[in-house]
Write a protein that holds these residues in place. Structure first.
Motif, PDB file in Angstrom:
ATOM      1  N   ARG A 298      -3.306  52.090 -56.128  1.00  0.00           N
ATOM      2  CA  ARG A 298      -3.211  50.566 -55.341  1.00  0.00           C
ATOM      3  C   ARG A 298      -4.407  50.984 -54.502  1.00  0.00           C
ATOM      4  N   ARG A 299      -5.151  49.891 -54.059  1.00  0.00           N
ATOM      5  CA  ARG A 299      -6.313  49.606 -53.431  1.00  0.00           C
ATOM      6  C   ARG A 299      -6.298  48.279 -52.641  1.00  0.00           C
ATOM      7  N   VAL A 300      -6.807  48.363 -51.413  1.00  0.00           N
ATOM      8  CA  VAL A 300      -7.079  47.262 -50.675  1.00  0.00           C
ATOM      9  C   VAL A 300      -8.287  46.972 -50.387  1.00  0.00           C
ATOM     10  N   THR A 301      -8.694  45.681 -50.661  1.00  0.00           N
ATOM     11  CA  THR A 301     -10.108  45.261 -50.415  1.00  0.00           C
ATOM     12  C   THR A 301     -10.035  44.032 -49.241  1.00  0.00           C
ATOM     13  N   ASN A 302     -10.878  44.468 -48.144  1.00  0.00           N
ATOM     14  CA  ASN A 302     -10.869  43.731 -47.061  1.00  0.00           C
ATOM     15  C   ASN A 302     -12.463  42.891 -47.081  1.00  0.00           C
ATOM     16  N   PHE A 303     -12.447  41.824 -47.154  1.00  0.00           N
ATOM     17  CA  PHE A 303     -14.099  41.151 -47.184  1.00  0.00           C
ATOM     18  C   PHE A 303     -14.626  40.913 -45.905  1.00  0.00           C
ATOM     19  N   SER A 304     -15.755  41.458 -45.468  1.00  0.00           N
ATOM     20  CA  SER A 304     -16.317  41.241 -43.876  1.00  0.00           C
ATOM     21  C   SER A 304     -17.198  40.019 -44.000  1.00  0.00           C
ATOM     22  N   LYS A 305     -17.823  39.592 -45.156  1.00  0.00           N
ATOM     23  CA  LYS A 305     -18.661  38.464 -45.189  1.00  0.00           C
ATOM     24  C   LYS A 305     -18.367  37.799 -46.684  1.00  0.00           C
ATOM     25  N   ILE A 306     -18.469  36.514 -46.688  1.00  0.00           N
ATOM     26  CA  ILE A 306     -18.629  35.678 -47.887  1.00  0.00           C
ATOM     27  C   ILE A 306     -19.772  34.544 -47.718  1.00  0.00           C
ATOM     28  N   ALA A 307     -20.730  34.506 -48.704  1.00  0.00           N
ATOM     29  CA  ALA A 307     -21.634  33.372 -48.570  1.00  0.00           C
ATOM     30  C   ALA A 307     -21.626  32.601 -50.038  1.00  0.00           C
ATOM     31  N   ALA A 308     -21.316  31.323 -49.980  1.00  0.00           N
ATOM     32  CA  ALA A 308     -21.366  30.589 -51.075  1.00  0.00           C
ATOM     33  C   ALA A 308     -22.588  29.761 -51.404  1.00  0.00           C
ATOM     34  N   ARG A 309     -22.967  29.780 -52.545  1.00  0.00           N
ATOM     35  CA  ARG A 309     -24.168  29.190 -52.974  1.00  0.00           C
ATOM     36  C   ARG A 309     -23.947  27.652 -53.800  1.00  0.00           C
ATOM     37  N   PHE A 310     -24.679  26.714 -53.519  1.00  0.00           N
ATOM     38  CA  PHE A 310     -24.190  25.323 -54.346  1.00  0.00           C
ATOM     39  C   PHE A 310     -25.477  24.711 -54.795  1.00  0.00           C
ATOM     40  N   GLU A 311     -25.258  23.839 -55.607  1.00  0.00           N
ATOM     41  CA  GLU A 311     -26.360  23.242 -56.429  1.00  0.00           C
ATOM     42  C   GLU A 311     -27.044  22.222 -55.221  1.00  0.00           C
TER      43      GLU A 311
END
Length: 311
Positions: A298-311
């Motif tokens: 079992r592992r836990v992933t905590n996201f610190s930063k997310i950046a989306a790219r768009f057309e």
């Protein structure tokens, strides 16, 4: 199993790429050196039946199950015939019923699409980049940066115990490297690593709105007092892919997959996604809990930063 375990260990000693993958895998699965040696010792314990027990076993009547065909015309004592499937279940899997279940799944997927930001915004999504930390009990943390594109390519960088492992899954390069050491991945190894990234809810919904992934309604469940719709993907893209959509919010809460590892071992993953936040008009989950093979790890992933790219 004995031969495969030893061959894998010897391969890790001679191939830098295999060694790097084993370091990361053992860290994520909480597998210490002592635990590894204990498992190898268990494999070397040759079990078996003593001759007397074996003879007693051979005296027991034999049982055989035959599926399909017709029973022999010669009478056989204790022969019993059974229906392979209940009549009502046979009716449920007819083509007409299948199309009905696909349409029902489509209705709920459309609700999920609206819940994360709408079809138009998803169609504009070209990809995203995430920064996260992966943690498991009795294992060092793994820092991870992932770049994923809608065309099915990705890059990933993992740092564990001071070792940096970079994976390039773009333009069929399929290369894993650390420093000046590079290893060419096979198509099976590349597919295995890319499938982990493609389990992200936004990647799944992006494929759905583009018509490359379809689902059918499988079940209606109540978990922890909340109602969920369970959908299953059709086609051959995944060995098995199931989603649990929250009936109230429309968000994808869990993603369950069965896939075959490069070593040929079937492996089950269940990702639970929570802590949704708005990023440029789309709702991204910032926490993932992954259970492998029914709590084998079992592992836990905590996201610190997310950046989306768009057309």
């Amino acid at each position: 199993a004995r031969a495969r375990a030893r061959l894998t260990l010897r391969r890790a000693e001679t191939e830098p790429g295999t060694s790097l993958r084993m370091i990361v895998t053992r860290a994520l699965n909480r597998q210490s050196e002592a635990k590894l040696q204990e498992m190898l010792l268990e494999l070397e314990q040759r079990g078996g039946l003593d001759p007397k027990s074996l003879m007693s076993l051979q005296q027991l009547p034999m049982a055989m199950i035959v599926i399909g065909g017709q029973p022999p015309t010669t009478p056989i004592a204790d022969l019993k015939t059974i229906e392979l499937l209940p009549p009502n279940l046979v009716a449920q899997v007819t083509p007409a019923r299948s199309e009905e279940l696909i349409q029902k799944a489509t209705n709920w997927l459309d609700k999920s699409v609206e819940a994360v930001g709408g079809r138009d915004r998803l169609l504009q999504l070209k990809g995203f980049q995430t920064e996260a930390r992966l943690e498991a009990e009795q294992a060092p943390p793994v820092d991870e940066v992932v770049q994923w594109s809608i065309d099915g390519t990705a890059r990933r960088k993992r740092t564990v115990l001071g070792t940096v492992v970079e994976t390039d899954l773009t333009d069929k390069a399929w290369v894993e490297s650390s420093g000046d050491k590079k290893t060419q991945l096979t198509p099976t190894e590349a597919r295995w690593q890319l499938s982990e990234i493609e389990r992200h809810p936004l990647a799944i919904l992006s494929a759905y709105v583009r018509g490359t992934l379809k689902f059918r309604l499988l079940a209606d469940r109540v978990l922890d007092g909340r109602n969920y719709l369970v959908l299953e993907a059709t086609g051959e893209r995944f060995d098995r892919l199931r989603l649990a959509i929250d009936r109230q919010s429309g968000l994808i809460r869990t993603v369950e997959t069965w896939t075959t590892s490069p070593q040929g071992t079937p492996t089950a993953f269940v990702d639970t996604w929570t802590d949704h936040r708005s990023i440029d008009g789309l709702r991204f989950p910032f926490r993932r809990v992954t259970v492998v093979d029914d709590n084998a790890s079992r592992r836990v992933t905590n996201f610190s930063k997310i950046a989306a790219r768009f057309e």
